[in-house]
Structures are given as structure tokens and as C-alpha cells.
Design a protein around this motif. Structure first.
Motif, PDB file in Angstrom:
ATOM      1  N   THR A  62      32.508 -78.379   2.898  1.00  0.00           N
ATOM      2  CA  THR A  62      33.221 -78.813   4.100  1.00  0.00           C
ATOM      3  C   THR A  62      34.703 -78.972   3.789  1.00  0.00           C
ATOM      4  OG1 THR A  62      32.868 -81.157   3.583  1.00  0.00           O
ATOM      5  CG2 THR A  62      31.187 -80.054   4.923  1.00  0.00           C
ATOM      6  N   GLY A  63      35.483 -79.228   4.830  1.00  0.00           N
ATOM      7  CA  GLY A  63      36.902 -79.520   4.638  1.00  0.00           C
ATOM      8  C   GLY A  63      37.750 -78.337   4.255  1.00  0.00           C
ATOM      9  N   GLY A  64      37.281 -77.114   4.520  1.00  0.00           N
ATOM     10  CA  GLY A  64      38.078 -75.931   4.203  1.00  0.00           C
ATOM     11  C   GLY A  64      37.741 -75.297   2.872  1.00  0.00           C
ATOM     12  N   VAL A  65      36.843 -75.900   2.083  1.00  0.00           N
ATOM     13  CA  VAL A  65      36.445 -75.301   0.810  1.00  0.00           C
ATOM     14  C   VAL A  65      35.731 -73.981   1.062  1.00  0.00           C
ATOM     15  CG1 VAL A  65      35.029 -75.586  -1.248  1.00  0.00           C
ATOM     16  CG2 VAL A  65      36.253 -77.545  -0.311  1.00  0.00           C
ATOM     17  N   GLY A  66      36.096 -72.956   0.319  1.00  0.00           N
ATOM     18  CA  GLY A  66      35.436 -71.658   0.463  1.00  0.00           C
ATOM     19  C   GLY A  66      35.936 -70.844   1.651  1.00  0.00           C
ATOM     20  N   LYS A  67      37.059 -71.279   2.249  1.00  0.00           N
ATOM     21  CA  LYS A  67      37.595 -70.546   3.402  1.00  0.00           C
ATOM     22  C   LYS A  67      38.050 -69.146   3.000  1.00  0.00           C
ATOM     23  CE  LYS A  67      41.099 -70.941   7.044  1.00  0.00           C
ATOM     24  NZ  LYS A  67      42.200 -71.757   7.597  1.00  0.00           N
ATOM     25  N   TYR A  68      38.618 -69.041   1.799  1.00  0.00           N
ATOM     26  CA  TYR A  68      39.094 -67.746   1.317  1.00  0.00           C
ATOM     27  C   TYR A  68      38.302 -67.332   0.080  1.00  0.00           C
ATOM     28  CZ  TYR A  68      43.173 -68.728   4.259  1.00  0.00           C
ATOM     29  OH  TYR A  68      43.991 -69.020   5.308  1.00  0.00           O
ATOM     30  N   SER A  69      38.131 -66.040  -0.070  1.00  0.00           N
ATOM     31  CA  SER A  69      37.476 -65.495  -1.255  1.00  0.00           C
ATOM     32  C   SER A  69      38.545 -64.939  -2.197  1.00  0.00           C
ATOM     33  CB  SER A  69      36.490 -64.402  -0.845  1.00  0.00           C
ATOM     34  OG  SER A  69      37.167 -63.359  -0.151  1.00  0.00           O
ATOM     35  N   TRP A  70      38.108 -64.347  -3.298  1.00  0.00           N
ATOM     36  CA  TRP A  70      39.041 -63.766  -4.263  1.00  0.00           C
ATOM     37  C   TRP A  70      38.470 -62.450  -4.763  1.00  0.00           C
ATOM     38  CZ3 TRP A  70      43.898 -64.196  -5.121  1.00  0.00           C
ATOM     39  CH2 TRP A  70      44.468 -63.701  -6.303  1.00  0.00           C
ATOM     40  N   SER A 216      44.272 -59.009   5.186  1.00  0.00           N
ATOM     41  CA  SER A 216      43.372 -59.942   4.503  1.00  0.00           C
ATOM     42  C   SER A 216      44.152 -60.924   3.631  1.00  0.00           C
ATOM     43  CB  SER A 216      42.368 -59.177   3.621  1.00  0.00           C
ATOM     44  OG  SER A 216      41.591 -58.280   4.401  1.00  0.00           O
ATOM     45  N   THR A 217      43.597 -62.129   3.504  1.00  0.00           N
ATOM     46  CA  THR A 217      44.181 -63.156   2.645  1.00  0.00           C
ATOM     47  C   THR A 217      43.130 -63.617   1.646  1.00  0.00           C
ATOM     48  OG1 THR A 217      45.661 -63.933   4.404  1.00  0.00           O
ATOM     49  CG2 THR A 217      45.258 -65.428   2.562  1.00  0.00           C
ATOM     50  N   TYR A 218      43.506 -63.648   0.375  1.00  0.00           N
ATOM     51  CA  TYR A 218      42.628 -64.116  -0.691  1.00  0.00           C
ATOM     52  C   TYR A 218      43.305 -65.309  -1.365  1.00  0.00           C
ATOM     53  CZ  TYR A 218      40.929 -59.345   0.043  1.00  0.00           C
ATOM     54  OH  TYR A 218      40.472 -58.178   0.615  1.00  0.00           O
ATOM     55  N   ALA A 219      42.504 -66.243  -1.864  1.00  0.00           N
ATOM     56  CA  ALA A 219      43.084 -67.443  -2.466  1.00  0.00           C
ATOM     57  C   ALA A 219      42.266 -67.899  -3.656  1.00  0.00           C
ATOM     58  CB  ALA A 219      43.168 -68.558  -1.425  1.00  0.00           C
ATOM     59  N   ILE A 220      42.969 -68.550  -4.613  1.00  0.00           N
ATOM     60  CA  ILE A 220      42.316 -69.079  -5.804  1.00  0.00           C
ATOM     61  C   ILE A 220      43.234 -70.136  -6.410  1.00  0.00           C
ATOM     62  CG2 ILE A 220      43.348 -67.388  -7.376  1.00  0.00           C
ATOM     63  CD1 ILE A 220      40.744 -67.313  -8.929  1.00  0.00           C
ATOM     64  N   PRO A 221      42.675 -71.211  -6.977  1.00  0.00           N
ATOM     65  CA  PRO A 221      43.522 -72.162  -7.699  1.00  0.00           C
ATOM     66  C   PRO A 221      44.127 -71.480  -8.930  1.00  0.00           C
ATOM     67  CG  PRO A 221      41.382 -73.140  -7.171  1.00  0.00           C
ATOM     68  CD  PRO A 221      41.280 -71.680  -6.882  1.00  0.00           C
ATOM     69  N   LEU A 222      45.399 -71.697  -9.170  1.00  0.00           N
ATOM     70  CA  LEU A 222      46.058 -71.062 -10.314  1.00  0.00           C
ATOM     71  C   LEU A 222      45.406 -71.489 -11.623  1.00  0.00           C
ATOM     72  CD1 LEU A 222      48.265 -69.300 -11.464  1.00  0.00           C
ATOM     73  CD2 LEU A 222      49.841 -71.236 -11.293  1.00  0.00           C
ATOM     74  N   GLN A 223      44.973 -72.741 -11.687  1.00  0.00           N
ATOM     75  CA  GLN A 223      44.306 -73.236 -12.890  1.00  0.00           C
ATOM     76  C   GLN A 223      43.047 -72.426 -13.207  1.00  0.00           C
ATOM     77  OE1 GLN A 223      42.454 -77.150 -12.562  1.00  0.00           O
ATOM     78  NE2 GLN A 223      43.165 -77.690 -14.607  1.00  0.00           N
TER      79      GLN A 223
END
Length: 370
Positions: A62-70, A216-223
Motif C-alpha cells: 500500500t501507499g504507492g509501493v510497487g507503483k513502478y517497475s524496473w 514509460s517510467t521505471y523507478a528504483i531506490p539508488l541504494q
């Protein structure tokens, strides 16, 4: 003595009649979860234990987690791809004495630098337009040499290219040196591009990387990207990279060190992490047996059996930090963005309040007697 007793009886009677008005800063656990078993209840209560944590962990985020893939890392082409707007230098060797391409005393002809047209074509003398857009330098050489066979079967071709403005990636924001950078190598990756831009800004506590490719937009934590080289995806021309600070937060309330919005310092926060981030529990007020996490799920996430998802949209997770199982389970229970972490008031605090008021009443009674 009669006066003292009368004052005490009066205070105790008042507390009994209006017990809910006792001075305190947070609700009791029993007050929040009461009526949870009623048929008309619009929320469910879920204890967090070693038996339930695995099931809860499989529920939708929930809360937007998993909204974008990579996208995982993919090998780039062998050699840089030529695109419209690139500059191309073509050299032609021909040993034939009657060659149309070279002079008798000069066996190599270096053509004037050409710019690849928007349709991907480049002009070659005696041949006309040759489509080389999307090819590597090796592929373009074979294409041009094949086109020249009708004119000069013995001709040998060499092709080199210089990237144009379209053959670049843009570091839009969140780096120390934003700008447009040409793709000079076949396997230019996200981290390679970030290094060209001086890396992410040091002021970002938990930087998030977004890759904009076409629509398309993809996202990932830099860490996470830094820890997993297999996720360092290869860039394409026209890609845009944005680095931003993580905007995820949870709300800390109740008998804790602070009551406020708390941002995520890292991508994954456990319940124990959250308690530490909210300043710990109040020693004199909090009930360590009653740590609650309030979360709302979408209707699509619901499951009738409670295995694939919760049975109700609103769920109150309860944790008991006075037991080993409760502590270990809280460490494995992951907080989602926009969760409410609530430290309930200890029931003992009410008893202390009553006793302090009764104690204070004796002082009032003594003043009455005097």
C-alpha cells in the motif's frame, strides 16, 4: 478527618462518573479495537506474530509501493548505434586503375563528413542515399560497401561516426551536474551516466532513481541499484534520468517521543525501525503491549480467506513488545508508506492519575481542616 474523606469521596465519584475524561495523551488499545468482532465492524484486527508475518508479507503493498517497475541489465549492441543527427565519416579504398571513386595516384577517397538525415539515410557518391540509421558502424560499413559493388566491386569501406544531440541521455535533476550526455559506448548504463553527472546530490537521504523512456517510467531506490549490479540497466538514446529524495513517510502518533510525519531514511522500514524513528516509547505513558499499525488497503486487494489479502479494507495490526515473539515479529513486519504507527496509552497510567488526584485531595482536605 471527615472533611478529608468527603473530598476524597467526591473526587473518586467524579472520576467514576467521567472516567473517560482523565488527562492523558493517547487512547488505550481496548478503546481503538473495541467492537472489532462485531458483524458491522468496518475494520479487522490482525496480531503480528511469527505465524502471521509470512502471510501478511504476501499481502499487496500500500501507499504507492510497487507503483513502478524496473528493467534488468541488458547487453547493448556490439558497437554504438548510428542515429539521425549523427555525423559520419566515410573512407573508400579502391585499387582499380579505372576506379570512379579514387584518383590514379590516390587509392583512398575520404568523403566529406555527412550528417545522417532524419530518415536514417546518408548520401554516397555514385550510389545515392543509403539507409544506415539504427545500425552499428560495422553494419553501416557493410551496407555502404554492398551498395558500391555495382560501381566498384573492389572497393573497401571504412565508417566512423560522431554522436549527435539525439544520441544522448539527459540527467534532468537530482545530480550535481545535470545536462545532456552523448552515449559514447555501447553499454552505457544508468550508473555510468550518473557518474558523468557527478552522482546524486549528497543532501538526499534516500535517493530514488527514475528512468523515463518513451511513454514509460521505471523507478528504483539508488541504494538497491548500487547493491545489485544486475539491475544496472543499459541506456538508450533519448532516455531521461531523474534522481529525487524519497517522499515516503509514516505518521507517528500516541505515547511516543514525537508525533509527526516521519520520512523513510531507507527503502524498507520495519516496525522496530519505525519506533526508533519516532523517538521510542514514552517510559511513563506507553503500553509496550499495545503498539498498533493502522493501514488501508484497496478494495481490489481484499481476499475472502485472508491469505492473498486482508478481509477488510481497514486493518489494525497489533504488536506486543514485551515478548520475544513480539519483538522478533515486529522486526520482520514491514511498514508501508502512509501507515499510522500508534503507541497506545498504558492502563496503569490511568491508575497513577487517579492516585495522584487522590493524593492531591488530601492536601486540599488539610487546607479545609486548617
Amino acid at each position: 478527618m471527615i472533611a478529608k474523606s468527603g473530598v476524597v469521596v467526591l473526587i473518586v465519584s467524579s472520576l467514576v462518573l467521567s472516567g473517560c475524561s482523565l488527562p492523558r495523551g493517547a487512547a488505550l488499545q481496548s478503546e481503538i479495537v473495541k467492537n472489532a468482532d462485531a458483524e458491522e465492524a468496518d475494520f479487522a484486527v490482525q496480531p503480528v506474530t511469527k505465524d502471521t508475518v509470512p502471510t501478511i508479507g504476501n499481502w499487496p503493498a500500500t501507499g504507492g509501493v510497487g507503483k513502478y517497475s524496473w528493467i534488468g541489465k541488458r547487453k547493448g549492441p556490439i558497437g554504438r548505434v548510428i542515429l539521425a543527427g549523427d555525423s559520419v565519416d566515410i573512407s573508400i579504398w579502391d585499387s582499380d586503375e579505372n576506379s570512379l571513386l579514387t584518383a590514379r595516384e590516390q587509392k583512398v577517397a575520404r568523403l566529406q563528413t555527412s550528417r545522417v538525415a532524419t530518415n536514417g539515410n546518408v548520401f554516397v557518391p555514385y550510389v545515392g542515399s543509403v539507409p544506415i540509421g539504427g545500425m552499428t558502424e560495422a553494419g553501416a560499413r557493410e551496407k555502404i560497401q554492398g551498395a558500391l559493388e555495382m560501381v566498384s566491386p573492389s572497393a573497401q569501406v571504412q565508417v566512423s561516426s560522431t554522436p549527435g544531440k539525439r544520441h544522448a541521455v539527459d540527467l534532468v535533476s537530482g545530480v550535481n551536474t545535470p545536462g545532456s550526455f552523448p552515449i559514447e559506448e555501447r553499454d552505457m548504463t544508468v550508473l555510468s551516466a550518473l557518474s558523468l553527472g557527478g552522482g546524486a546530490k549528497d543532501s538526499f537521504e534516500n535517493p530514488q532513481l527514475r528512468l523515463l523512456r518513451g511513454n514509460s517510467t521505471y523507478a528504483i531506490p539508488l541504494q538497491k541499484l548500487l547493491k545489485s549490479p544486475s539491475l544496472d540497466t543499459t541506456l538508450r538514446s533519448g532516455d531521461k534520468i531523474v534522481v529525487a529524495e524519497d517522499e515516503s513517510y509514516f505518521l507517528a502518533l500516541g505515547a511516543a517521543g514525537k508525533e509527526e510525519l516521519v520520512t523513510f531514511p531507507k527503502s524498507h522500514i520495519s516496525a522496530l525501525d519505525a519506533i526508533a524513528l519516532m523517538g521510542g516509547l514514552s517510559d511513563n505513558r506507553a503500553n509496550p503491549e499495545g503498539i498498533l499499525v493502522l493501514r488501508e488497503y484497496s478494495r481490489n486487494a481484499l481476499s475472502s480467506d485472508g491469505v492473498a489479502g486482508p478481509t477488510k479494507e481497514r486493518v489494525v495490526f497489533t504488536m506486543d513488545l514485551t515478548t520475544a515473539d513480539g519483538l522478533f515479529s515486529a522486526r520482520k513486519f514491514e511498514i508501508n508508506p502512509k501507515d499510522v504507527v500508534y503507541a497506545t496509552e498504558s492502563p496503569i497510567n490511568n491508575a497513577r492519575t487517579i492516585l495522584s488526584l487522590i493524593g492531591a485531595s488530601f492536601g486540599v482536605a488539610n487546607q479545609v481542616d486548617n
